[in-house]
Design an enzyme around this catalytic site. Structure first.
Site, PDB file in Angstrom:
ATOM      1  N   MET A   1      41.179  45.438  35.255  1.00  0.00           N
ATOM      2  CA  MET A   1      42.135  45.805  36.289  1.00  0.00           C
ATOM      3  C   MET A   1      42.018  44.833  37.450  1.00  0.00           C
ATOM      4  O   MET A   1      40.922  44.558  37.939  1.00  0.00           O
ATOM      5  CB  MET A   1      41.879  47.242  36.767  1.00  0.00           C
ATOM      6  N   GLU A   2      43.168  44.350  37.908  1.00  0.00           N
ATOM      7  CA  GLU A   2      43.245  43.249  38.860  1.00  0.00           C
ATOM      8  C   GLU A   2      43.104  43.670  40.315  1.00  0.00           C
ATOM      9  O   GLU A   2      43.809  43.169  41.197  1.00  0.00           O
ATOM     10  CB  GLU A   2      44.581  42.512  38.678  1.00  0.00           C
TER      11      GLU A   2
ATOM     12  N   HIS B   1      43.308  35.993  33.315  1.00  0.00           N
ATOM     13  CA  HIS B   1      44.514  36.814  33.519  1.00  0.00           C
ATOM     14  C   HIS B   1      44.423  37.573  34.844  1.00  0.00           C
ATOM     15  O   HIS B   1      45.392  37.631  35.605  1.00  0.00           O
ATOM     16  CB  HIS B   1      44.688  37.793  32.360  1.00  0.00           C
ATOM     17  N   GLU B   2      43.241  38.139  35.143  1.00  0.00           N
ATOM     18  CA  GLU B   2      43.095  38.878  36.399  1.00  0.00           C
ATOM     19  C   GLU B   2      43.130  37.933  37.593  1.00  0.00           C
ATOM     20  O   GLU B   2      43.646  38.291  38.659  1.00  0.00           O
ATOM     21  CB  GLU B   2      41.796  39.689  36.384  1.00  0.00           C
TER      22      GLU B   2
END
Length: 633
Positions: free
Chosen positions: A295-296, A320-321
């Site tokens: 989770m970012e 990706h985060e």
């Protein structure tokens, strides 16, 4: 067409367009259009013994519409409001007066309620700020995950974390729970001895004697990006602006797997998309019972510790985060119906970073097995399933978490890739993305904002009417069902994907030649090559009886066939190590006959789930992605 409900005084554009003022978020019960949320503060006490958070919240608001008589916030049945009050200026210079406000809780959906607070005339003055204080207690709502010691990695001390995406944080604190609203926030958190607290913000103070942690987020963020984790956590620095947090038993492994790579990835991202504005980029590794992959959360990525088993999946998910620092966190989708504006752009940015850091072949390989998964899902759902739309309209009562699927990521990525192809030069498109971030930073946007800015940045494309190009119309990309209208050229990955396809072809022959197959050294293959090979092997139908494995890691699949008894046995043997939320989800699957036949289940767009949770990547690392009662991606 810019909408920023609040810019904290930092967003240069920070205004509302007429289009955005009419924007509707069917997942929020709040009257967020009526106010500008300037800031909010949380003062919390964590009680591990009874698994309860008690405290208060102070919201600083300014009315922006005339005639407003109430403040309506999103909340949840698991959150108990004790009192609401407001300070108003005293007459003729007298001290401020504290007014107790009346309120009522009303049902909204099965994932939330509304808190309706009556505001007296003395409070409501156009464009004049006022503060509301809400005292409350919250327990085991969908945002708050209490882990007993046996569910942690070290199995010595309990841990708690929150997960706000998409609409869960209304069970953490009353809020405008919509990505359209952004504000700064601060927090004071009191915990027992031996507990360390982290939040998606900068730590501003800490009192060891009183066990009080204080945090401040100076940039505006939406409610879903407010996050907290508390437990037996230690840290190690891995770069000038990054550290790893984890339980002591896995800290050394986490540091060794990441090494100095995080700063390298941040530098590549900054070279492509402009400055990283969040200050720190820290990572906290959560126990395997963490129900999602990553989770970012700003300043502090949450990631599952089991991903340490795969260097490549760890690399991809952290990058990706990192990409979300620009796409999703700095510039956010204004509604959950256009989640691709965060996930599709972040996936594109992730692949630009990996291309610069590891080359075209690596990125093409990773993209290929993801697109394979997209087409696999498309075959299961059918070409006309509405969940495959980028602008997925859903009815009131439907949980936005049900829209977290591969189309959000991969179809969104393909559309962004198509836009980059239109401009004819990937570096020119990098420049466009930098300008897009600069213009809309700390704001929430709709697809039209992105596309209008794109056509304005490339006027020659606007003049050539690329938005209406037959068969590739922008409108069709956004609102058409089915697979992407076109996909990027992945031929640059042939050095890595070619051997995979060759072995698949040999394996699929009527009479495979063992001598030829034995010449392939799979020990030299990367994880992504192995995953691509296995996926493509399983896609072939029929497979020899000895190859196809019926023991898929999905309880729904097991219950849908002859393996229900096996699934029940596995559940009873492992339930003590499962988080209670996951345990309840599996109980519903195992013991409600309606869950056994998923082919007859109503559409995700019309059938609301019941216990929200949300992943950032529903397919990474082969992990079961939990979205409410849906355990399969």
């Amino acid at each position: 067409h810019l909408y920023s409900a609040v810019d904290g005084g930092r967003g240069a554009e920070g205004g509302r367009s007429l289009a955005h003022c009419r924007l509707v978020d069917v997942a929020s019960a709040s009257n967020f259009h009526s106010f500008k949320l300037r800031h909010f503060h949380l003062d919390l006490h964590l009680n591990f013994a009874v698994k309860r958070i008690t405290g208060w919240q102070v919201l600083e608001l300014t009315p922006v519409q005339p005639g407003v008589q109430s403040l309506i916030l999103d909340t949840h049945p698991s959150l108990l409001v004790h009192s609401v009050d407001c300070k108003v200026p005293g007459a003729s210079g007298a001290p401020d007066v504290v007014l107790s406000l009346t309120y009522r809780i009303e049902p909204f959906t099965d994932y939330g309620s509304s808190l309706n607070i009556s505001l007296p005339a003395a409070v409501i003055r156009p464009h004049r700020a006022f503060r509301v204080t809400i005292r409350y207690t919250t327990t085991d709502g969908p945002a708050i995950w209490w882990l007993d010691a046996e569910l942690t990695c070290g199995q010595t001390r309990p841990l708690v974390f929150t997960q706000g995406h998409s609409v869960c944080n209304r069970s953490f604190f009353p809020c405008f729970d919509t990505p359209a609203v952004k504000s700064t926030y601060s927090a004071t958190v009191r915990v027992p001895e031996g507990v360390t607290v982290l939040m998606s913000a900068s730590r501003s103070a800490y009192s060891k004697q009183d066990r009080v942690f204080q945090f401040s987020m100076e940039y505006p963020v939406p409610a879903y990006l407010v996050a907290l984790v508390a437990g037996d956590l230690q840290h190690a620095d891995i770069g000038p602006r990054s550290r790893v947090w984890a339980e002591p038993c896995i800290l050394t492994c986490a540091v060794s797997k990441l090494g100095g790579n995080v700063e390298r990835w941040l530098n590549v991202a900054e070279g492509l998309f402009g400055p990283y504005v969040w200050g720190r980029y820290d990572i906290v590794f959560l126990p395997p019972s963490f129900p999602i992959v990553a989770m970012e959360n700003p300043c502090l990525t949450f990631i599952i510790s089991s991903i340490l088993e795969s260097q490549e999946f760890l690399l991809i998910d952290v990058i990706h985060e990192i990409a979300h620092g620009w796409f999703g966190n700095a510039v956010t989708n204004a509604t959950w119906e256009e989640m691709w504006l965060s996930e599709g752009l972040a996936t594109y940015a992730q692949r630009r970073i990996t291309t610069e850091a590891y080359g075209d072949a690596f990125t093409c390989l990773e993209t290929m097995f993801r697109l394979d998964a997209l087409h696999r899902q498309m075959r299961l759902l059918g070409d006309n399933n509405p969940v495959s739309k980028l602008q997925a309209k859903f009815e009131p009562g439907v949980n936005p978490s049900s829209l977290m699927n591969l189309f959000t990521y991969e179809k969104g990525f393909c559309f962004v890739s198509y836009l980059s192809q239109l401009c004819g030069d990937i570096e020119r498109f990098d420049s466009f993305l930098r300008a897009y971030i600069e213009k809309f930073r700390f704001s929430s946007v709709i697809a039209q904002d992105l596309l209008d800015f794109f056509l304005g940045f490339f006027p020659e494309l606007k003049e050539s009417c690329v938005a209406q190009r037959e068969g590739l119309e922008f409108e069709r990309w956004l609102n058409g069902c089915g697979p992407p209208l076109c996909e990027p050229d992945l031929s640059a990955g042939k050095a890595l994907t070619g051997p995979v396809q060759h072995l698949c072809d040999l394996w699929g022959m009527d009479a495979p030649e063992p001598q030829v197959i034995s010449t392939f050294d799979l020990s030299s293959w990367s994880t992504f090559q192995t995953v691509l090979f296995l996926d493509r092997l399983l896609d072939r139908s029929p497979l020899p009886q000895g190859i196809k494995n019926p023991f898929l890691p999905l309880y729904e699949d097991l219950c849908g066939g002859v393996m229900k008894c096996f699934a029940v046995e596995v559940f009873y043997q492992t339930q003590a190590r499962l988080h209670p939320n996951l345990r309840r989800t599996l109980q519903q699957i195992l013991f409600q006959s309606s869950a056994f036949n998923t082919s007859t289940a109503p559409s995700l767009l019309t059938s609301p789930p019941s216990a929200p949770s949300s992943p950032t990547d529903p397919t990474a690392n082969g992990t079961i992605a939990l979205r409410d009662v849906n355990v399969s991606a």
